[in-house]
Structures are given as C-alpha cells and as structure tokens.
Design a protein around this motif. Structure first.
Motif, short mmCIF file in Angstrom:
data_model
loop_
_atom_site.label_atom_id
_atom_site.label_comp_id
_atom_site.label_asym_id
_atom_site.label_seq_id
_atom_site.Cartn_x
_atom_site.Cartn_y
_atom_site.Cartn_z
N LEU A 67 0.83 -1.19 0.00
CA LEU A 67 0.00 0.00 0.00
C LEU A 67 0.87 1.25 0.00
O LEU A 67 0.56 2.24 -0.66
CB LEU A 67 -0.91 -0.02 1.23
N PHE A 68 1.97 1.19 0.74
CA PHE A 68 2.93 2.30 0.80
C PHE A 68 4.29 1.76 0.32
O PHE A 68 5.10 1.31 1.14
CB PHE A 68 3.06 2.85 2.22
N THR A 124 -7.88 4.91 -2.69
CA THR A 124 -7.01 5.50 -3.70
C THR A 124 -5.93 6.27 -2.97
O THR A 124 -6.15 6.78 -1.86
CB THR A 124 -7.79 6.47 -4.63
N GLN A 125 -4.76 6.37 -3.56
CA GLN A 125 -3.69 7.19 -2.99
C GLN A 125 -4.13 8.64 -3.07
O GLN A 125 -4.86 9.04 -3.97
CB GLN A 125 -2.39 7.00 -3.78
N TYR A 126 -3.71 9.46 -2.12
CA TYR A 126 -4.13 10.85 -2.07
C TYR A 126 -2.96 11.68 -1.58
O TYR A 126 -2.13 11.20 -0.80
CB TYR A 126 -5.33 10.99 -1.11
N SER A 160 -4.39 9.46 6.92
CA SER A 160 -2.95 9.66 6.73
C SER A 160 -2.12 8.90 7.75
O SER A 160 -2.55 8.67 8.87
CB SER A 160 -2.60 11.15 6.84
N ARG A 166 2.11 9.89 3.90
CA ARG A 166 1.34 9.23 2.85
C ARG A 166 -0.12 9.21 3.29
O ARG A 166 -0.42 9.08 4.48
CB ARG A 166 1.81 7.80 2.60
N SER A 167 -1.02 9.30 2.32
CA SER A 167 -2.44 9.34 2.62
C SER A 167 -3.23 8.47 1.67
O SER A 167 -2.80 8.19 0.55
CB SER A 167 -2.97 10.78 2.51
N LEU A 168 -4.41 8.07 2.14
CA LEU A 168 -5.37 7.30 1.35
C LEU A 168 -6.68 8.05 1.38
O LEU A 168 -6.98 8.76 2.33
CB LEU A 168 -5.59 5.93 1.97
#
Length: 180
Positions: A67-68, A124-126, A160, A166-168
């Motif tokens: 995911l990251f 989704t990645q944000y 986050s 990193r955020s979703l």
C-alpha cells in the motif's frame, strides 16, 4: 499483559507498554522479503498490502502490492539491540524520522489502515494533507476511523500516516461523521 525481567536489576517492565510503531524505509521492491526476515528475527512488523490485477499481453495475474511502497512498519520497543537488528536486514535503508531517528507513529493510524484493508473498502492514494477539518466516522464498518474531510463533488475521508507523509482516500457517502 506479559512482563519481562532483566537479569541485571530484576526490575519488571510491562512487555508491550513501551512497544510503539515505527516506519522503516526500504529499497524498492524489497518490502515482502524484509517482513519475512523480520519475522524470522521475531520482530513484530506490518506490511499493508493491496490486491490488484496486473495485465500483461498474454495473461492476467492477481498480485499483492504494498500500500505504501518503500515502507514497512515495525512494532517494538527500540533499544539499541533491536534497532541494530532491524537496520542489518538486507534492504532496510533507515528509520523514518528527523535525521533518520525513529519517530513513533500513533497506534490509531496503523489501526485505521488495518480496518480499511480488512473491510475491503476501495481506496485511492491521495496527496498528504496537513490542514482541513478532522472528523471521525460514526457507525458501520468504518466506525472510529479518523481523517480529514474533503468534498470535491462527493464526501471523501483522507486517512494519513503522518510519519511517512502518505495518505489514502475513501468515499464516505452515507456515513455519519463528527468533528474530532
């Protein structure tokens, strides 16, 4: 709760009271191998994975991707021995934090990621956000998850992990939210 006795002074320290989450930066595409080696060393680790379908010209295959990418999380009490043991794993570059010193990540941020992945909510990645109204979801499978509310035609919650910036983003249409 378990306890650990030290041989030198026989003091009893709760085993999990000082364990915290830390992010470790990795070489590209080494995350799964690093987690396997950390588990062999009995170091608690977590690698959030997404299931994706990758397509090639001749076939399709379901794969699990980080995911990251480039990060693995460890949950330990970081004494010198554990820190060195983690850094000696092939593919580990450094701890994430100021001047590459390990900065603790709140348990709630890791638990929110686990809840989202367990509930199989589309993510989704944000872009990482520092400002905005922080809210908590009330009810349903997302109960208790905190993030920043964003409305761009639809209500989205940006969750986050601040330590790795990193955020979703997930859609929260139909969920009740309250300010944190």
């Amino acid at each position: 709760m378990g306890s650990v006795q030290t041989a030198a002074n026989q003091a009893v320290i709760p085993a999990s009271s000082q364990a915290q989450w830390y992010a470790v930066q990795t070489r590209p595409r080494h995350e799964k191998k690093i987690v396997a080696e950390l588990q062999e060393k009995r170091i608690a680790s977590y690698l959030p994975l997404l299931t994706q379908v990758h397509r090639w010209s001749d076939r399709r295959k379901v794969v699990q991707v980080p995911l990251f990418p480039g990060y693995v999380f460890v949950h330990e009490q970081l004494d010198l021995c554990v820190r060195v043991s983690i850094l000696r794993v092939w593919g580990v570059l450094a701890f994430v934090g100021p001047q590459r010193e390990a900065a603790a990540i709140p348990d709630s941020q890791i638990e929110d990621i686990r809840t989202l992945l367990t509930a199989k909510i589309p993510l989704t990645q944000y872009a990482f956000l520092k400002i905005g109204q922080r809210v908590r979801v009330r009810g349903g499978v997302l109960d208790g998850i905190e993030g920043i509310l964003v409305t761009n035609g639809q209500r989205r919650l940006v969750v986050s992990v601040e330590g790795i910036q990193r955020s979703l983003s997930i859609t929260i249409e139909g969920y009740d939210v309250e300010p944190v």
